[in-house]
Design a protein around this motif. Structure first.
Motif, PDB file in Angstrom:
ATOM      1  N   LYS A  43      -4.182  -1.702  -8.203  1.00  0.00           N
ATOM      2  CA  LYS A  43      -5.600  -1.387  -8.055  1.00  0.00           C
ATOM      3  C   LYS A  43      -5.774  -0.266  -7.035  1.00  0.00           C
ATOM      4  CE  LYS A  43      -6.524  -4.956  -4.617  1.00  0.00           C
ATOM      5  NZ  LYS A  43      -7.355  -6.084  -4.285  1.00  0.00           N
ATOM      6  N   ASP A  44      -7.013   0.182  -6.890  1.00  0.00           N
ATOM      7  CA  ASP A  44      -7.351   1.235  -5.922  1.00  0.00           C
ATOM      8  C   ASP A  44      -6.440   2.452  -6.069  1.00  0.00           C
ATOM      9  OD1 ASP A  44      -9.278  -0.536  -4.925  1.00  0.00           O
ATOM     10  OD2 ASP A  44      -7.874  -1.378  -3.464  1.00  0.00           O
ATOM     11  N   ILE A  45      -6.211   2.863  -7.302  1.00  0.00           N
ATOM     12  CA  ILE A  45      -5.328   4.004  -7.579  1.00  0.00           C
ATOM     13  C   ILE A  45      -6.161   5.287  -7.520  1.00  0.00           C
ATOM     14  CG2 ILE A  45      -3.811   5.062  -9.292  1.00  0.00           C
ATOM     15  CD1 ILE A  45      -3.433   2.100 -10.368  1.00  0.00           C
ATOM     16  N   TYR A  46      -5.685   6.238  -6.739  1.00  0.00           N
ATOM     17  CA  TYR A  46      -6.407   7.486  -6.577  1.00  0.00           C
ATOM     18  C   TYR A  46      -5.425   8.646  -6.457  1.00  0.00           C
ATOM     19  CZ  TYR A  46      -9.230  11.130  -4.383  1.00  0.00           C
ATOM     20  OH  TYR A  46      -9.854  12.316  -4.092  1.00  0.00           O
ATOM     21  N   GLY A  47      -5.540   9.606  -7.386  1.00  0.00           N
ATOM     22  CA  GLY A  47      -4.808  10.867  -7.269  1.00  0.00           C
ATOM     23  C   GLY A  47      -3.459  10.950  -7.945  1.00  0.00           C
ATOM     24  N   TYR A  48      -2.835   9.830  -8.254  1.00  0.00           N
ATOM     25  CA  TYR A  48      -1.509   9.866  -8.877  1.00  0.00           C
ATOM     26  C   TYR A  48      -1.621  10.148 -10.375  1.00  0.00           C
ATOM     27  CZ  TYR A  48       0.482   7.801  -4.654  1.00  0.00           C
ATOM     28  OH  TYR A  48       0.886   7.568  -3.358  1.00  0.00           O
ATOM     29  N   MET A  94       0.837  -1.191   0.000  1.00  0.00           N
ATOM     30  CA  MET A  94       0.000   0.000   0.000  1.00  0.00           C
ATOM     31  C   MET A  94       0.872   1.240   0.000  1.00  0.00           C
ATOM     32  SD  MET A  94      -2.335  -2.035   2.624  1.00  0.00           S
ATOM     33  CE  MET A  94      -0.790  -2.723   3.119  1.00  0.00           C
ATOM     34  N   ILE A  95       0.525   2.184  -0.863  1.00  0.00           N
ATOM     35  CA  ILE A  95       1.304   3.408  -1.043  1.00  0.00           C
ATOM     36  C   ILE A  95       0.375   4.590  -0.791  1.00  0.00           C
ATOM     37  CG2 ILE A  95       2.698   4.741  -2.673  1.00  0.00           C
ATOM     38  CD1 ILE A  95       3.004   1.993  -4.204  1.00  0.00           C
ATOM     39  N   GLU A  96       0.871   5.565  -0.033  1.00  0.00           N
ATOM     40  CA  GLU A  96       0.061   6.726   0.309  1.00  0.00           C
ATOM     41  C   GLU A  96       0.953   7.964   0.348  1.00  0.00           C
ATOM     42  OE1 GLU A  96      -3.462   6.503   3.256  1.00  0.00           O
ATOM     43  OE2 GLU A  96      -1.738   7.224   4.404  1.00  0.00           O
ATOM     44  N   THR A  97       0.504   9.017  -0.340  1.00  0.00           N
ATOM     45  CA  THR A  97       1.239  10.273  -0.391  1.00  0.00           C
ATOM     46  C   THR A  97       0.331  11.406   0.074  1.00  0.00           C
ATOM     47  OG1 THR A  97       2.443   9.469  -2.341  1.00  0.00           O
ATOM     48  CG2 THR A  97       2.555  11.835  -1.899  1.00  0.00           C
ATOM     49  N   PRO A  98       0.764  12.213   1.054  1.00  0.00           N
ATOM     50  CA  PRO A  98      -0.038  13.372   1.459  1.00  0.00           C
ATOM     51  C   PRO A  98      -0.212  14.340   0.282  1.00  0.00           C
ATOM     52  CG  PRO A  98       1.859  13.083   2.926  1.00  0.00           C
ATOM     53  CD  PRO A  98       2.025  12.140   1.796  1.00  0.00           C
ATOM     54  N   ASP A  99      -1.399  14.912   0.173  1.00  0.00           N
ATOM     55  CA  ASP A  99      -1.685  15.852  -0.903  1.00  0.00           C
ATOM     56  C   ASP A  99      -2.578  16.969  -0.351  1.00  0.00           C
ATOM     57  OD1 ASP A  99      -1.735  16.128  -4.089  1.00  0.00           O
ATOM     58  OD2 ASP A  99      -3.727  16.618  -3.317  1.00  0.00           O
ATOM     59  N   GLU A 100      -2.196  18.220  -0.614  1.00  0.00           N
ATOM     60  CA  GLU A 100      -2.943  19.359  -0.080  1.00  0.00           C
ATOM     61  C   GLU A 100      -4.394  19.397  -0.549  1.00  0.00           C
ATOM     62  OE1 GLU A 100      -0.962  23.099  -0.596  1.00  0.00           O
ATOM     63  OE2 GLU A 100       0.902  22.345   0.270  1.00  0.00           O
ATOM     64  N   LYS A 101      -4.647  19.047  -1.800  1.00  0.00           N
ATOM     65  CA  LYS A 101      -6.000  19.119  -2.351  1.00  0.00           C
ATOM     66  C   LYS A 101      -6.826  17.861  -2.065  1.00  0.00           C
ATOM     67  CE  LYS A 101      -4.699  22.197  -6.088  1.00  0.00           C
ATOM     68  NZ  LYS A 101      -4.535  22.358  -7.525  1.00  0.00           N
ATOM     69  N   LEU A 102      -6.197  16.699  -2.185  1.00  0.00           N
ATOM     70  CA  LEU A 102      -6.926  15.431  -2.082  1.00  0.00           C
ATOM     71  C   LEU A 102      -6.899  14.818  -0.682  1.00  0.00           C
ATOM     72  CD1 LEU A 102      -5.564  13.809  -5.371  1.00  0.00           C
ATOM     73  CD2 LEU A 102      -7.758  14.982  -5.053  1.00  0.00           C
ATOM     74  N   GLY A 103      -6.036  15.321   0.158  1.00  0.00           N
ATOM     75  CA  GLY A 103      -5.812  14.677   1.453  1.00  0.00           C
ATOM     76  C   GLY A 103      -4.674  13.676   1.311  1.00  0.00           C
ATOM     77  N   PHE A 104      -4.947  12.600   0.572  1.00  0.00           N
ATOM     78  CA  PHE A 104      -3.929  11.594   0.276  1.00  0.00           C
ATOM     79  C   PHE A 104      -4.143  11.029  -1.108  1.00  0.00           C
ATOM     80  CE2 PHE A 104      -3.785  11.508   4.880  1.00  0.00           C
ATOM     81  CZ  PHE A 104      -2.433  11.394   5.133  1.00  0.00           C
ATOM     82  N   LYS A 105      -3.038  10.746  -1.786  1.00  0.00           N
ATOM     83  CA  LYS A 105      -3.057   9.932  -2.991  1.00  0.00           C
ATOM     84  C   LYS A 105      -2.790   8.511  -2.511  1.00  0.00           C
ATOM     85  CE  LYS A 105      -0.761  13.562  -5.640  1.00  0.00           C
ATOM     86  NZ  LYS A 105       0.424  13.880  -6.467  1.00  0.00           N
ATOM     87  N   GLN A 106      -3.330   7.528  -3.206  1.00  0.00           N
ATOM     88  CA  GLN A 106      -3.095   6.165  -2.764  1.00  0.00           C
ATOM     89  C   GLN A 106      -3.114   5.178  -3.926  1.00  0.00           C
ATOM     90  OE1 GLN A 106      -6.332   5.900   0.008  1.00  0.00           O
ATOM     91  NE2 GLN A 106      -7.678   4.947  -1.485  1.00  0.00           N
ATOM     92  N   ALA A 107      -2.454   4.063  -3.704  1.00  0.00           N
ATOM     93  CA  ALA A 107      -2.442   2.976  -4.678  1.00  0.00           C
ATOM     94  C   ALA A 107      -2.081   1.692  -3.947  1.00  0.00           C
ATOM     95  CB  ALA A 107      -1.439   3.245  -5.796  1.00  0.00           C
ATOM     96  N   THR A 108      -2.511   0.584  -4.509  1.00  0.00           N
ATOM     97  CA  THR A 108      -2.213  -0.728  -3.953  1.00  0.00           C
ATOM     98  C   THR A 108      -1.641  -1.605  -5.054  1.00  0.00           C
ATOM     99  OG1 THR A 108      -4.034  -0.538  -2.378  1.00  0.00           O
ATOM    100  CG2 THR A 108      -3.206  -2.754  -2.797  1.00  0.00           C
TER     101      THR A 108
END
Length: 90
Positions: free
Chosen positions: A51-56, A28-42
């Protein structure tokens, strides 16, 4: 159980699960992001199923895919031995 694996310079956190009975490990990968809160991917290893890719962006995701592919052997090993801290003796 989830084990910390790596923190990147941009505060991206990479953690992984224990190896399941099926031989798979969830990364699981998570990056803080000012607009999104967190970007994430698995990523599911050893198949490298993403899967579950969001924001990158595609560029960011390409970098993460390359990074996980280059470290997959270590993640798979650590997933069987209690994580990085246990394997490194810390």
């Amino acid at each position: 159980m989830v084990y910390p694996f790596m923190t990147l310079n941009d505060n991206t956190e990479i953690v992984h699960s224990e190896m399941g009975m099926d031989g798979k490990v969830k990364v699981m990968i998570e990056t803080p992001d000012e607009k999104l809160g967190f970007k994430q991917a698995t990523c599911i290893l050893p198949d490298s199923e993403w899967k579950d890719i969001y924001g990158y962006t595609e560029t960011e995701l390409d970098y993460l895919k390359e990074l996980i592919a280059s470290e997959a052997h270590l993640i798979l090993e650590f997933s069987q031995t209690g994580g990085f801290d246990s394997a490194s003796g810390f």
